[in-house]
Design a protein around this motif. Structure first.
Motif, short mmCIF file in Angstrom:
data_model
loop_
_atom_site.label_atom_id
_atom_site.label_comp_id
_atom_site.label_asym_id
_atom_site.label_seq_id
_atom_site.Cartn_x
_atom_site.Cartn_y
_atom_site.Cartn_z
N MET A 1 35.01 21.99 59.66
CA MET A 1 35.97 21.46 60.64
C MET A 1 37.29 22.20 60.47
N GLU A 2 38.02 22.35 61.60
CA GLU A 2 39.32 23.00 61.56
C GLU A 2 40.38 22.05 61.00
N SER A 3 41.33 22.58 60.26
CA SER A 3 42.41 21.74 59.73
C SER A 3 43.23 21.13 60.86
N LYS A 4 43.29 21.82 62.00
CA LYS A 4 44.06 21.28 63.13
C LYS A 4 43.40 20.03 63.71
N THR A 5 42.10 19.87 63.49
CA THR A 5 41.43 18.65 63.93
C THR A 5 41.92 17.45 63.13
N LEU A 6 42.00 17.61 61.81
CA LEU A 6 42.52 16.53 60.97
C LEU A 6 44.00 16.27 61.29
N HIS A 7 44.73 17.34 61.59
CA HIS A 7 46.14 17.17 61.94
C HIS A 7 46.29 16.36 63.22
N PHE A 8 45.46 16.65 64.21
CA PHE A 8 45.51 15.88 65.46
C PHE A 8 45.24 14.40 65.19
N LEU A 9 44.23 14.11 64.38
CA LEU A 9 43.88 12.72 64.10
C LEU A 9 44.99 12.02 63.32
N SER A 10 45.66 12.73 62.44
CA SER A 10 46.80 12.16 61.72
C SER A 10 47.92 11.81 62.68
N GLN A 11 48.19 12.71 63.62
CA GLN A 11 49.23 12.47 64.61
C GLN A 11 48.86 11.32 65.53
N LEU A 12 47.59 11.24 65.88
CA LEU A 12 47.13 10.15 66.74
C LEU A 12 47.32 8.79 66.07
N ALA A 13 47.08 8.74 64.77
CA ALA A 13 47.26 7.48 64.04
C ALA A 13 48.69 6.99 64.11
N GLU A 14 49.64 7.93 64.22
CA GLU A 14 51.06 7.57 64.27
C GLU A 14 51.55 7.37 65.71
N ASN A 15 50.76 7.81 66.69
CA ASN A 15 51.18 7.75 68.09
C ASN A 15 50.04 7.26 68.97
N ASN A 16 49.48 6.12 68.58
CA ASN A 16 48.27 5.65 69.26
C ASN A 16 48.63 4.93 70.56
N ASN A 17 48.92 5.73 71.58
CA ASN A 17 49.23 5.19 72.91
C ASN A 17 48.79 6.21 73.96
N ARG A 18 48.59 5.74 75.16
CA ARG A 18 48.03 6.59 76.21
C ARG A 18 48.96 7.72 76.61
N GLU A 19 50.25 7.45 76.63
CA GLU A 19 51.21 8.48 77.04
C GLU A 19 51.15 9.68 76.09
N LYS A 192 34.35 25.95 54.53
CA LYS A 192 33.31 26.61 55.32
C LYS A 192 31.93 26.02 55.03
N ASP A 193 31.79 25.30 53.94
CA ASP A 193 30.49 24.76 53.57
C ASP A 193 30.32 23.28 53.93
N PHE A 194 31.25 22.74 54.71
CA PHE A 194 31.17 21.31 55.01
C PHE A 194 29.86 20.96 55.72
N GLY A 195 29.46 21.75 56.68
CA GLY A 195 28.21 21.48 57.39
C GLY A 195 27.03 21.41 56.45
N LYS A 196 26.98 22.34 55.48
CA LYS A 196 25.89 22.34 54.50
C LYS A 196 25.93 21.09 53.63
N MET A 197 27.16 20.64 53.31
CA MET A 197 27.30 19.41 52.51
C MET A 197 26.70 18.22 53.26
N VAL A 198 26.99 18.14 54.55
CA VAL A 198 26.49 17.01 55.34
C VAL A 198 24.97 17.08 55.48
#
Length: 223
Positions: A1-19, A192-198
Motif C-alpha cells: 500500500m502507498e504511504s499516501k493512502t494511510l495519510h489520506f485515512l489519517s486526514q479523514l479521521a480528523e475531518n470526517n465530514n462531507r465537505e 513492498k512485501d505487504f501483499g505477500k504477508m497477507v
C-alpha cells in the motif's frame, strides 16, 4: 500500500465530514485504487490454493460510507478501507478473509464466526459437543498460534443452555463469536512485501475458515 493512502485515512479521521471529503475526492479515489490493486493481487495469489470462482475486485471492497441511521456517531465515513475476500465476495454471507487498512498500526486481517443466527450457533455448539478435536487441532497448530495467538469474540458468562457446567469443552461452547485476527504495523503495510504477508496470513487462516463454513453452512443438520 502507498504511504499516501494511510495519510489520506489519517486526514479523514480528523475531518470526517462531507465537505472535506468532496474537496479531497481525488485523494480518496487514489486510495481506493491502491486498495483495488492490492485486492487484485490477493485474488490472484489466493486463487492458487483456494477456488474463488470468478471473483472480481469490485465484489470484495466495502463502501467507505457508514450506515448512520441507527448510530449515535453521525460521522459519514469510515476511517478505514476494507475488503472481504472469499468465494462470492463480501456479500456471500459466508465466512471470508476480512482485511482492514487503517493507520496507527490498526491494519488487520481476520476471519471467523461473527454475526451468526441462533441456528448457526447451535450447529457450532453441536459440533463442539460431538467432536472438538478437529477445531482444536487447527487453532492450536504452532504456526497458526504464532500468527493468530488469541481467540477473540463475545462469550457467555454462564453455561449455554443444554450443556453441563463441567463439559470438557465448556470454554469453546460459551463462545457466541469465534474469530482470529493479525495486526500489521504501518511500516509493514507500506512495505513492498505487504501483499505477500497477507497471502501468508490467509493461507494460515484457511483451515479455520473452511472448518467454520462447513460446520455452520454445509454440514447436514441432524434429524
Amino acid at each position: 500500500m502507498e504511504s499516501k493512502t494511510l495519510h489520506f485515512l489519517s486526514q479523514l479521521a480528523e475531518n470526517n465530514n462531507r465537505e472535506w471529503f468532496q474537496q479531497n475526492r481525488k485523494d480518496y479515489d487514489a486510495a481506493k485504487a491502491d486498495l483495488e490493486k492490492l485486492v487484485a493481487y490477493l485474488i490472484e495469489e489466493v486463487g492458487k490454493f483456494q477456488d474463488l470462482g470468478n471473483l472480481q475486485v469490485k465484489e470484495c471492497i466495502f463502501r467507505i460510507n457508514r450506515d448512520i441511521r441507527f448510530s449515535k456517531n453521525k460521522a459519514p465515513y469510515k476511517n478505514n478501507l476494507s475488503a472481504g475476500i472469499g468465494p462470492g465476495g463480501k456479500g456471500s454471507g459466508r465466512i471470508d478473509y476480512y482485511l482492514q487498512i487503517q493507520p496507527g498500526n490498526k491494519t488487520f486481517l481476520g476471519g471467523g464466526m461473527w454475526e451468526t443466527t441462533p441456528e448457526q450457533l447451535a450447529r457450532f455448539r453441536q459440533e463442539i459437543d460431538y467432536n472438538a478435536d478437529e477445531l482444536k487441532q487447527i487453532i492450536h497448530d504452532k504456526d497458526f498460534r504464532a500468527y493468530y495467538p488469541n481467540i477473540e469474540g463475545e462469550a457467555l458468562k454462564t453455561t449455554p443452555k443444554g450443556y453441563a457446567k463441567d463439559h470438557p469443552e465448556i470454554e469453546l461452547l460459551k463462545q457466541k463469536q469465534l474469530f482470529f485476527s493479525h495486526n500489521y504495523t504501518d511500516k509493514e503495510v507500506t512495505s513492498k512485501d505487504f501483499g505477500k504477508m497477507v497471502v501468508q496470513g490467509i493461507s494460515l487462516l484457511k483451515p479455520f475458515t473452511d472448518y467454520m463454513n462447513y460446520v455452520i453452512y454445509e454440514q447436514p443438520a441432524e434429524p
